[in-house]
Design a protein around this motif. Structure first.
Motif, PDB file in Angstrom:
ATOM      1  N   ILE A  83      10.559 -39.787  -6.883  1.00  0.00           N
ATOM      2  CA  ILE A  83      11.843 -39.869  -7.576  1.00  0.00           C
ATOM      3  C   ILE A  83      11.787 -39.530  -9.066  1.00  0.00           C
ATOM      4  CG2 ILE A  83      12.716 -41.584  -5.952  1.00  0.00           C
ATOM      5  CD1 ILE A  83      12.182 -43.744  -8.005  1.00  0.00           C
ATOM      6  N   LYS A  84      10.588 -39.264  -9.598  1.00  0.00           N
ATOM      7  CA  LYS A  84      10.487 -39.077 -11.054  1.00  0.00           C
ATOM      8  C   LYS A  84      11.324 -37.912 -11.558  1.00  0.00           C
ATOM      9  CE  LYS A  84       6.157 -36.434 -10.827  1.00  0.00           C
ATOM     10  NZ  LYS A  84       4.738 -36.405 -11.277  1.00  0.00           N
ATOM     11  N   ASN A  85      11.510 -36.876 -10.751  1.00  0.00           N
ATOM     12  CA  ASN A  85      12.275 -35.723 -11.211  1.00  0.00           C
ATOM     13  C   ASN A  85      13.778 -35.976 -11.205  1.00  0.00           C
ATOM     14  OD1 ASN A  85      11.284 -33.269 -12.315  1.00  0.00           O
ATOM     15  ND2 ASN A  85      12.347 -32.121 -10.717  1.00  0.00           N
ATOM     16  N   LEU A  86      14.179 -37.155 -10.714  1.00  0.00           N
ATOM     17  CA  LEU A  86      15.593 -37.524 -10.747  1.00  0.00           C
ATOM     18  C   LEU A  86      16.011 -38.023 -12.122  1.00  0.00           C
ATOM     19  CD1 LEU A  86      15.894 -39.464  -7.359  1.00  0.00           C
ATOM     20  CD2 LEU A  86      16.496 -37.075  -7.811  1.00  0.00           C
ATOM     21  N   PHE A  87      15.013 -38.279 -12.992  1.00  0.00           N
ATOM     22  CA  PHE A  87      15.278 -38.834 -14.312  1.00  0.00           C
ATOM     23  C   PHE A  87      15.098 -37.787 -15.407  1.00  0.00           C
ATOM     24  CE2 PHE A  87      13.643 -42.461 -11.811  1.00  0.00           C
ATOM     25  CZ  PHE A  87      14.699 -43.356 -11.970  1.00  0.00           C
ATOM     26  N   GLY A  88      15.950 -37.885 -16.427  1.00  0.00           N
ATOM     27  CA  GLY A  88      15.752 -37.186 -17.680  1.00  0.00           C
ATOM     28  C   GLY A  88      15.756 -38.224 -18.780  1.00  0.00           C
ATOM     29  N   PHE A  89      14.910 -38.052 -19.802  1.00  0.00           N
ATOM     30  CA  PHE A  89      14.767 -39.074 -20.835  1.00  0.00           C
ATOM     31  C   PHE A  89      14.823 -38.405 -22.204  1.00  0.00           C
ATOM     32  CE2 PHE A  89      12.185 -43.220 -21.795  1.00  0.00           C
ATOM     33  CZ  PHE A  89      13.092 -43.534 -22.804  1.00  0.00           C
ATOM     34  N   ALA A  90      15.917 -38.645 -22.932  1.00  0.00           N
ATOM     35  CA  ALA A  90      16.051 -38.166 -24.304  1.00  0.00           C
ATOM     36  C   ALA A  90      15.624 -39.294 -25.231  1.00  0.00           C
ATOM     37  CB  ALA A  90      17.495 -37.752 -24.592  1.00  0.00           C
ATOM     38  N   SER A 140      18.032 -47.147  -5.780  1.00  0.00           N
ATOM     39  CA  SER A 140      18.583 -47.151  -4.415  1.00  0.00           C
ATOM     40  C   SER A 140      17.779 -48.080  -3.507  1.00  0.00           C
ATOM     41  CB  SER A 140      18.609 -45.731  -3.837  1.00  0.00           C
ATOM     42  OG  SER A 140      19.545 -44.942  -4.519  1.00  0.00           O
ATOM     43  N   LYS A 141      17.484 -49.261  -4.050  1.00  0.00           N
ATOM     44  CA  LYS A 141      16.786 -50.330  -3.328  1.00  0.00           C
ATOM     45  C   LYS A 141      15.322 -50.012  -3.026  1.00  0.00           C
ATOM     46  CE  LYS A 141      21.107 -51.967  -1.272  1.00  0.00           C
ATOM     47  NZ  LYS A 141      21.372 -52.887  -2.378  1.00  0.00           N
ATOM     48  N   ARG A 142      14.791 -48.936  -3.626  1.00  0.00           N
ATOM     49  CA  ARG A 142      13.370 -48.603  -3.478  1.00  0.00           C
ATOM     50  C   ARG A 142      12.661 -48.906  -4.789  1.00  0.00           C
ATOM     51  NH1 ARG A 142      15.226 -42.739  -2.612  1.00  0.00           N
ATOM     52  NH2 ARG A 142      13.062 -42.146  -3.049  1.00  0.00           N
ATOM     53  N   SER A 143      11.497 -49.521  -4.701  1.00  0.00           N
ATOM     54  CA  SER A 143      10.732 -49.842  -5.897  1.00  0.00           C
ATOM     55  C   SER A 143      10.378 -48.562  -6.645  1.00  0.00           C
ATOM     56  CB  SER A 143       9.450 -50.593  -5.525  1.00  0.00           C
ATOM     57  OG  SER A 143       8.568 -50.640  -6.626  1.00  0.00           O
ATOM     58  N   ILE A 144      10.767 -48.484  -7.920  1.00  0.00           N
ATOM     59  CA  ILE A 144      10.462 -47.300  -8.704  1.00  0.00           C
ATOM     60  C   ILE A 144       8.958 -47.135  -8.876  1.00  0.00           C
ATOM     61  CG2 ILE A 144      10.626 -46.303 -11.025  1.00  0.00           C
ATOM     62  CD1 ILE A 144      13.519 -47.289 -11.121  1.00  0.00           C
ATOM     63  N   SER A 145       8.247 -48.213  -9.147  1.00  0.00           N
ATOM     64  CA  SER A 145       6.791 -48.131  -9.348  1.00  0.00           C
ATOM     65  C   SER A 145       6.076 -47.620  -8.105  1.00  0.00           C
ATOM     66  CB  SER A 145       6.235 -49.499  -9.742  1.00  0.00           C
ATOM     67  OG  SER A 145       6.652 -49.854 -11.036  1.00  0.00           O
ATOM     68  N   LYS A 146       6.538 -48.024  -6.940  1.00  0.00           N
ATOM     69  CA  LYS A 146       5.874 -47.630  -5.697  1.00  0.00           C
ATOM     70  C   LYS A 146       6.263 -46.226  -5.249  1.00  0.00           C
ATOM     71  CE  LYS A 146       5.386 -52.358  -3.931  1.00  0.00           C
ATOM     72  NZ  LYS A 146       5.771 -53.319  -2.857  1.00  0.00           N
ATOM     73  N   ASP A 147       7.419 -45.741  -5.729  1.00  0.00           N
ATOM     74  CA  ASP A 147       7.939 -44.472  -5.214  1.00  0.00           C
ATOM     75  C   ASP A 147       8.140 -43.441  -6.311  1.00  0.00           C
ATOM     76  OD1 ASP A 147       8.686 -42.997  -2.967  1.00  0.00           O
ATOM     77  OD2 ASP A 147      10.809 -43.450  -3.234  1.00  0.00           O
ATOM     78  N   ILE A 148       7.506 -43.649  -7.478  1.00  0.00           N
ATOM     79  CA  ILE A 148       7.777 -42.795  -8.621  1.00  0.00           C
ATOM     80  C   ILE A 148       7.422 -41.335  -8.350  1.00  0.00           C
ATOM     81  CG2 ILE A 148       5.532 -43.200  -9.715  1.00  0.00           C
ATOM     82  CD1 ILE A 148       8.980 -42.782 -11.457  1.00  0.00           C
ATOM     83  N   ILE A 153      12.459 -48.224 -16.445  1.00  0.00           N
ATOM     84  CA  ILE A 153      13.229 -47.445 -15.464  1.00  0.00           C
ATOM     85  C   ILE A 153      12.471 -46.187 -15.058  1.00  0.00           C
ATOM     86  CG2 ILE A 153      15.334 -46.092 -15.102  1.00  0.00           C
ATOM     87  CD1 ILE A 153      16.804 -48.111 -16.891  1.00  0.00           C
ATOM     88  N   VAL A 154      11.826 -45.531 -16.026  1.00  0.00           N
ATOM     89  CA  VAL A 154      11.127 -44.269 -15.721  1.00  0.00           C
ATOM     90  C   VAL A 154       9.641 -44.489 -15.451  1.00  0.00           C
ATOM     91  CG1 VAL A 154      12.783 -42.843 -16.952  1.00  0.00           C
ATOM     92  CG2 VAL A 154      10.823 -43.767 -18.182  1.00  0.00           C
ATOM     93  N   ASP A 155       9.227 -45.752 -15.338  1.00  0.00           N
ATOM     94  CA  ASP A 155       7.859 -46.117 -14.978  1.00  0.00           C
ATOM     95  C   ASP A 155       6.833 -45.766 -16.052  1.00  0.00           C
ATOM     96  OD1 ASP A 155       6.397 -47.482 -12.872  1.00  0.00           O
ATOM     97  OD2 ASP A 155       5.361 -45.599 -12.493  1.00  0.00           O
ATOM     98  N   PHE A 156       7.280 -45.590 -17.314  1.00  0.00           N
ATOM     99  CA  PHE A 156       6.314 -45.511 -18.409  1.00  0.00           C
ATOM    100  C   PHE A 156       5.602 -46.853 -18.545  1.00  0.00           C
ATOM    101  CE2 PHE A 156       8.647 -42.030 -21.077  1.00  0.00           C
ATOM    102  CZ  PHE A 156       8.316 -41.098 -20.107  1.00  0.00           C
ATOM    103  N   TYR A 157       6.359 -47.927 -18.330  1.00  0.00           N
ATOM    104  CA  TYR A 157       5.814 -49.275 -18.246  1.00  0.00           C
ATOM    105  C   TYR A 157       6.058 -49.813 -16.851  1.00  0.00           C
ATOM    106  CZ  TYR A 157       5.957 -49.473 -23.427  1.00  0.00           C
ATOM    107  OH  TYR A 157       5.786 -49.239 -24.764  1.00  0.00           O
ATOM    108  N   LYS A 158       5.180 -50.678 -16.402  1.00  0.00           N
ATOM    109  CA  LYS A 158       5.375 -51.362 -15.141  1.00  0.00           C
ATOM    110  C   LYS A 158       5.717 -52.822 -15.411  1.00  0.00           C
ATOM    111  CE  LYS A 158       2.272 -48.322 -12.568  1.00  0.00           C
ATOM    112  NZ  LYS A 158       3.376 -47.583 -11.935  1.00  0.00           N
ATOM    113  N   PRO A 159       6.585 -53.422 -14.598  1.00  0.00           N
ATOM    114  CA  PRO A 159       6.927 -54.829 -14.818  1.00  0.00           C
ATOM    115  C   PRO A 159       5.688 -55.719 -14.694  1.00  0.00           C
ATOM    116  CG  PRO A 159       8.406 -53.816 -13.206  1.00  0.00           C
ATOM    117  CD  PRO A 159       7.281 -52.853 -13.431  1.00  0.00           C
TER     118      PRO A 159
END
Length: 246
Positions: A76-83, A65-73, A51-57
């Protein structure tokens, strides 16, 4: 119907010849708490890292939101927080210094950061420990600090890997209360745990990961009804008693 925020579409993940995830399809709704259930080693953390693009599929697509996370990271990366389960804070810094440090890493403006830290310290219950070195905190306080630093930039989505691991029942209850508080602020939450009773209490939706695939997805009530069970533990046992693929 809930608005879909994140989706997995036929996602596979392999490391070398080892298949970790096989044809994962999953929809994560906006503004809700979604829990991913699976035994140790089933691939729950791998899903979070995709989900946070640490790994790629290896194949398939994970979308926001229908946009590829890998292509648009980058956008959008600042939209995520990871505990993370193991924690990301620095032992030699105080609670306040840790939160300030991660706030600056996420480019929170200095003029807003102090007020934001004070607000978060109250919500996570660490205002009286703000000047305590992280290494001197109890396990429960360390868990709350990790939540605080992952939430300092007010992410749209907060991802929590085993947030109640190694906590006693009382501290687990406090952590669940904190998760609800953050969700009420409008944050979408995705979490993993092996303690299924907690999922029943806090999650709007759960997904069960078994033998590399999502085998069930829905509200806790829907899944319990499907398996004619009163407890998620019973559902879990029924699923995990099935024969695995080769």
């Amino acid at each position: 119907m809930d608005d879909e925020l994140i989706s997995f579409n036929n996602v596979n993940k392999t490391f070398g010849k080892k298949v970790i995830l096989d044809s994962i399809n999953l929809s994560i709704p906006e503004g809700k708490i979604t829990g991913i259930i699976g035994a140790s080693g089933e691939g729950k953390t791998t899903i979070l890292k995709l989900i946070v693009d640490f790994y790629k599929p290896t194949s398939g697509q994970v979308s926001y939101s229908k946009r590829s996370i890998s292509k648009d990271i980058g956008n959008i990366k600042n939209l995520f927080g990871f505990a993370t389960e193991d924690g990301s804070f620095h032992d030699q810094l105080t609670v306040y210094e840790n939160i300030f440090h991660f706030g600056r890493l996420h480019h929170v403006p200095r003029k807003e950061l102090g007020e934001r830290i004070d607000e978060i310290l109250k919500i996570v219950g660490l205002e009286n420990a703000k000047n305590t070195l992280a290494r001197n905190l109890s396990m429960g306080m360390k868990k709350r600090l990790d939540v605080a630093i992952s939430w300092i930039h007010n992410p749209k989505i907060l991802i929590m890997d085993e947030p109640t691991a190694d906590l006693d029942p009382l501290l687990r209850s406090h952590m669940l209360d904190l998760i609800r508080k953050i969700n009420r602020q409008g944050t979408t939450i995705i979490l993993t745990t092996q303690l299924l009773g907690e999922m029943d209490k806090v999650c709007d939706k759960i997904a069960i990961l078994f033998d590399k695939s999502i085998v069930e997805s829905g509200t806790p009530s829907e899944i319990k009804n499907k398996y004619d069970s009163k407890e998620l533990d019973d559902v879990f046992n029924k699923i995990f008693s099935q024969e695995r693929k080769n």
